[in-house]
Design a protein around this motif. Structure first.
Motif, mmCIF file in Angstrom:
data_model
loop_
_atom_site.group_PDB
_atom_site.id
_atom_site.type_symbol
_atom_site.label_atom_id
_atom_site.label_comp_id
_atom_site.label_asym_id
_atom_site.label_seq_id
_atom_site.Cartn_x
_atom_site.Cartn_y
_atom_site.Cartn_z
ATOM 1 N N ALA A 78 0.824 -1.214 0.000
ATOM 2 C CA ALA A 78 0.000 0.000 0.000
ATOM 3 C C ALA A 78 0.853 1.256 0.000
ATOM 4 O O ALA A 78 0.492 2.264 -0.607
ATOM 5 C CB ALA A 78 -0.931 -0.003 1.209
ATOM 6 N N GLN A 79 1.984 1.217 0.682
ATOM 7 C CA GLN A 79 2.898 2.358 0.715
ATOM 8 C C GLN A 79 4.317 1.845 0.512
ATOM 9 O O GLN A 79 4.816 1.070 1.321
ATOM 10 C CB GLN A 79 2.830 3.074 2.053
ATOM 11 N N THR A 80 4.954 2.277 -0.557
ATOM 12 C CA THR A 80 6.312 1.837 -0.827
ATOM 13 C C THR A 80 7.317 2.591 0.029
ATOM 14 O O THR A 80 8.332 2.047 0.427
ATOM 15 C CB THR A 80 6.638 2.027 -2.322
ATOM 16 N N TYR A 81 7.036 3.869 0.326
ATOM 17 C CA TYR A 81 7.942 4.692 1.137
ATOM 18 C C TYR A 81 7.240 5.124 2.413
ATOM 19 O O TYR A 81 6.086 5.541 2.385
ATOM 20 C CB TYR A 81 8.380 5.945 0.371
ATOM 21 N N ILE A 82 7.953 5.020 3.533
ATOM 22 C CA ILE A 82 7.471 5.538 4.807
ATOM 23 C C ILE A 82 8.648 6.186 5.530
ATOM 24 O O ILE A 82 9.799 6.027 5.117
ATOM 25 C CB ILE A 82 6.844 4.438 5.694
ATOM 26 N N THR A 83 8.360 6.912 6.593
ATOM 27 C CA THR A 83 9.404 7.506 7.417
ATOM 28 C C THR A 83 9.347 6.842 8.783
ATOM 29 O O THR A 83 8.268 6.656 9.338
ATOM 30 C CB THR A 83 9.177 9.023 7.563
ATOM 31 N N GLY A 84 10.515 6.473 9.309
ATOM 32 C CA GLY A 84 10.570 5.829 10.615
ATOM 33 C C GLY A 84 11.652 6.431 11.491
ATOM 34 O O GLY A 84 12.651 6.948 11.000
ATOM 35 N N HIS A 85 11.451 6.359 12.786
ATOM 36 C CA HIS A 85 12.444 6.810 13.760
ATOM 37 C C HIS A 85 13.558 5.776 13.833
ATOM 38 O O HIS A 85 13.293 4.570 13.752
ATOM 39 C CB HIS A 85 11.777 6.966 15.128
ATOM 40 N N THR A 128 0.704 3.449 10.713
ATOM 41 C CA THR A 128 1.223 4.400 9.730
ATOM 42 C C THR A 128 0.270 5.585 9.680
ATOM 43 O O THR A 128 -0.934 5.411 9.509
ATOM 44 C CB THR A 128 1.347 3.757 8.331
ATOM 45 N N THR A 129 0.810 6.780 9.842
ATOM 46 C CA THR A 129 -0.018 7.990 9.854
ATOM 47 C C THR A 129 -0.440 8.365 8.440
ATOM 48 O O THR A 129 0.068 7.822 7.457
ATOM 49 C CB THR A 129 0.751 9.182 10.463
ATOM 50 N N ALA A 130 -1.320 9.366 8.355
ATOM 51 C CA ALA A 130 -1.762 9.879 7.053
ATOM 52 C C ALA A 130 -0.603 10.502 6.281
ATOM 53 O O ALA A 130 -0.657 10.621 5.062
ATOM 54 C CB ALA A 130 -2.879 10.905 7.248
ATOM 55 N N LEU A 131 0.478 10.879 6.987
ATOM 56 C CA LEU A 131 1.650 11.459 6.339
ATOM 57 C C LEU A 131 2.648 10.390 5.890
ATOM 58 O O LEU A 131 3.748 10.706 5.448
ATOM 59 C CB LEU A 131 2.358 12.441 7.285
ATOM 60 N N GLY A 132 2.285 9.115 6.057
ATOM 61 C CA GLY A 132 3.175 8.035 5.646
ATOM 62 C C GLY A 132 4.328 7.845 6.616
ATOM 63 O O GLY A 132 5.435 7.517 6.201
ATOM 64 N N GLN A 133 4.073 8.054 7.896
ATOM 65 C CA GLN A 133 5.124 7.900 8.887
ATOM 66 C C GLN A 133 4.794 6.740 9.822
ATOM 67 O O GLN A 133 3.696 6.659 10.376
ATOM 68 C CB GLN A 133 5.302 9.192 9.667
ATOM 69 N N LEU A 134 5.766 5.848 9.949
ATOM 70 C CA LEU A 134 5.643 4.699 10.830
ATOM 71 C C LEU A 134 5.783 5.190 12.269
ATOM 72 O O LEU A 134 6.756 5.866 12.605
ATOM 73 C CB LEU A 134 6.757 3.698 10.510
ATOM 74 N N VAL A 135 4.808 4.865 13.126
ATOM 75 C CA VAL A 135 4.807 5.347 14.495
ATOM 76 C C VAL A 135 4.563 4.181 15.452
ATOM 77 O O VAL A 135 3.609 3.431 15.294
ATOM 78 C CB VAL A 135 3.723 6.423 14.724
#
Length: 144
Positions: A78-85, A128-135
């Motif tokens: 569903a999302q190829t790119y995400i942002t993670g800490h 995963t947030t609406a901004l594509g960030q893994l939380v």
């Protein structure tokens, strides 16, 4: 005549707390673009299981207000790119002491809880947030 479907069965396991990842002290500099990583999510067949990805570029991680990494999932989805800490990531491409220590601690914490279980168990730690960030659930702020 209206047909009624039975309610879905309850999950086999309740989410397991993850006290290790939220307190993990790993800096942004620990990872570099090109590193292969895994985000540990649970247990499968008596081993730790997670999503394997590649670190792509530095990125601000809005949910934690800290430097994060843009990650690419080569298998798509569903999302190829995400942002993670960085504290969510564990190296696959190299055997670094910090990641090995964290991996071992996660094994010691989780594997006994699910001994003898062959099913894939997602412990429910990430969204995963609406901004594509893994939380991680420990990092979710109210109103997000």
């Amino acid at each position: 005549m209206t047909e009624h479907c039975p309610p879905p069965p309850p999950p086999a396991f309740a989410p397991t707390p993850d006290p290790l990842t939220p307190s993990r002290d790993v800096t942004h500099a620990h990872f570099e673009a090109g590193d292969q990583i895994v985000v540990l999510k649970g247990i499968a067949g008596g081993e730790l299981w997670g999503d394997a990805m590649r670190v792509v570029a530095p990125s601000w991680h809005t949910p934690t207000d800290e430097d994060g990494w843009r990650l690419r999932d080569a298998t798509g989805g569903a999302q190829t790119y995400i942002t993670g800490h960085p504290r969510y990531l564990v190296h696959l491409s190299r055997r670094c002491p910090d990641c090995l220590i964290h991996l071992r601690a996660m094994e010691d914490h989780l594997l006994p809880k699910y001994a003898g279980q062959d099913a894939l168990i997602d412990c429910g730690w990430y969204t995963t947030t609406a901004l594509g960030q893994l939380v991680h659930i420990a990092d979710i702020r109210r109103g997000q």
